[in-house]
Design a protein around this motif. Sequence first.
Motif, PDB file in Angstrom:
ATOM      1  N   ASP A  15       0.834  -1.209   0.000  1.00 33.10           N
ATOM      2  CA  ASP A  15       0.000   0.000   0.000  1.00 33.10           C
ATOM      3  C   ASP A  15       0.864   1.254   0.000  1.00 33.10           C
ATOM      4  O   ASP A  15       0.553   2.235  -0.691  1.00 33.10           O
ATOM      5  CB  ASP A  15      -0.922   0.026   1.222  1.00 33.10           C
ATOM      6  N   LEU A  16       1.936   1.247   0.783  1.00 34.71           N
ATOM      7  CA  LEU A  16       2.829   2.413   0.829  1.00 34.71           C
ATOM      8  C   LEU A  16       3.526   2.620  -0.509  1.00 34.71           C
ATOM      9  O   LEU A  16       3.699   3.755  -0.956  1.00 34.71           O
ATOM     10  CB  LEU A  16       3.842   2.259   1.953  1.00 34.71           C
ATOM     11  N   ALA A  17       3.922   1.533  -1.161  1.00 34.72           N
ATOM     12  CA  ALA A  17       4.547   1.649  -2.482  1.00 34.72           C
ATOM     13  C   ALA A  17       3.558   2.240  -3.489  1.00 34.72           C
ATOM     14  O   ALA A  17       3.933   3.095  -4.307  1.00 34.72           O
ATOM     15  CB  ALA A  17       5.044   0.282  -2.946  1.00 34.72           C
ATOM     16  N   MET A  18       2.299   1.804  -3.417  1.00 31.85           N
ATOM     17  CA  MET A  18       1.281   2.365  -4.314  1.00 31.85           C
ATOM     18  C   MET A  18       1.053   3.841  -4.018  1.00 31.85           C
ATOM     19  O   MET A  18       0.877   4.635  -4.941  1.00 31.85           O
ATOM     20  CB  MET A  18      -0.025   1.580  -4.185  1.00 31.85           C
ATOM     21  N   LEU A  19       1.069   4.221  -2.752  1.00 29.66           N
ATOM     22  CA  LEU A  19       0.910   5.622  -2.382  1.00 29.66           C
ATOM     23  C   LEU A  19       2.051   6.464  -2.959  1.00 29.66           C
ATOM     24  O   LEU A  19       1.816   7.502  -3.582  1.00 29.66           O
ATOM     25  CB  LEU A  19       0.873   5.766  -0.854  1.00 29.66           C
ATOM     26  N   ILE A  20       3.271   6.012  -2.772  1.00 28.21           N
ATOM     27  CA  ILE A  20       4.437   6.752  -3.284  1.00 28.21           C
ATOM     28  C   ILE A  20       4.357   6.889  -4.801  1.00 28.21           C
ATOM     29  O   ILE A  20       4.579   7.968  -5.359  1.00 28.21           O
ATOM     30  CB  ILE A  20       5.746   6.075  -2.836  1.00 28.21           C
ATOM     31  N   HIS A  21       3.994   5.801  -5.470  1.00 27.61           N
ATOM     32  CA  HIS A  21       3.846   5.845  -6.930  1.00 27.61           C
ATOM     33  C   HIS A  21       2.703   6.789  -7.319  1.00 27.61           C
ATOM     34  O   HIS A  21       2.844   7.605  -8.238  1.00 27.61           O
ATOM     35  CB  HIS A  21       3.604   4.442  -7.480  1.00 27.61           C
TER      36      HIS A  21
END
Length: 185
Positions: A80-86
Amino acid sequence: MHPQPPRRTAHTYRDLLAYDRWGRTGRPVLLLHGLGYDRTMWWPMAAELGDDITAVAVDLPGHGQSPARGRCDVDELAEDLAMLIHGLGLRRAPVLIAHAEAAHVAGRFAAGYSTHRVITVGCDGPGRLDGVPSPYRQFAVRRSLPDAYADWPAGDLPRSNHPDAEDFPHLRDPAGFAALLNTLR
């Protein structure tokens, strides 16, 4: 001890994660609170950051303004954090600052995604507030822990790797901690 006026904006990502953002350019810094806290614990320090950092303080599910989930898996949270950053268009590898149990999420994130650095701070359990100036103690109040975290990894957390490690170094000296982050370009 008087932070600059906040340049904070509040957002929600895909109705999953509530977060605050400071800055638009520079090295992304992802701020993760420990279990039972929320993203407000980072406000005093983030208000001291310069314009060369984009800080994002996230409420983990069931904390602050992020909706609860039936179960919170460390790997899912890292994704989820990776998707947020992206989704935010942050193109540089982030620095992750993880307080207490959030070190588990930061570690999983770093194992699977490009990461500039991981810094862990804090303690496992309610932190000691001695040394935290009274105006900042309100940001270090631990609340009840959502049931969704019952099966989180047990055992020792990575030891703090902040040079002046204490339970809340970002609240003991927000300007000093911000100055440290400003060196991580």
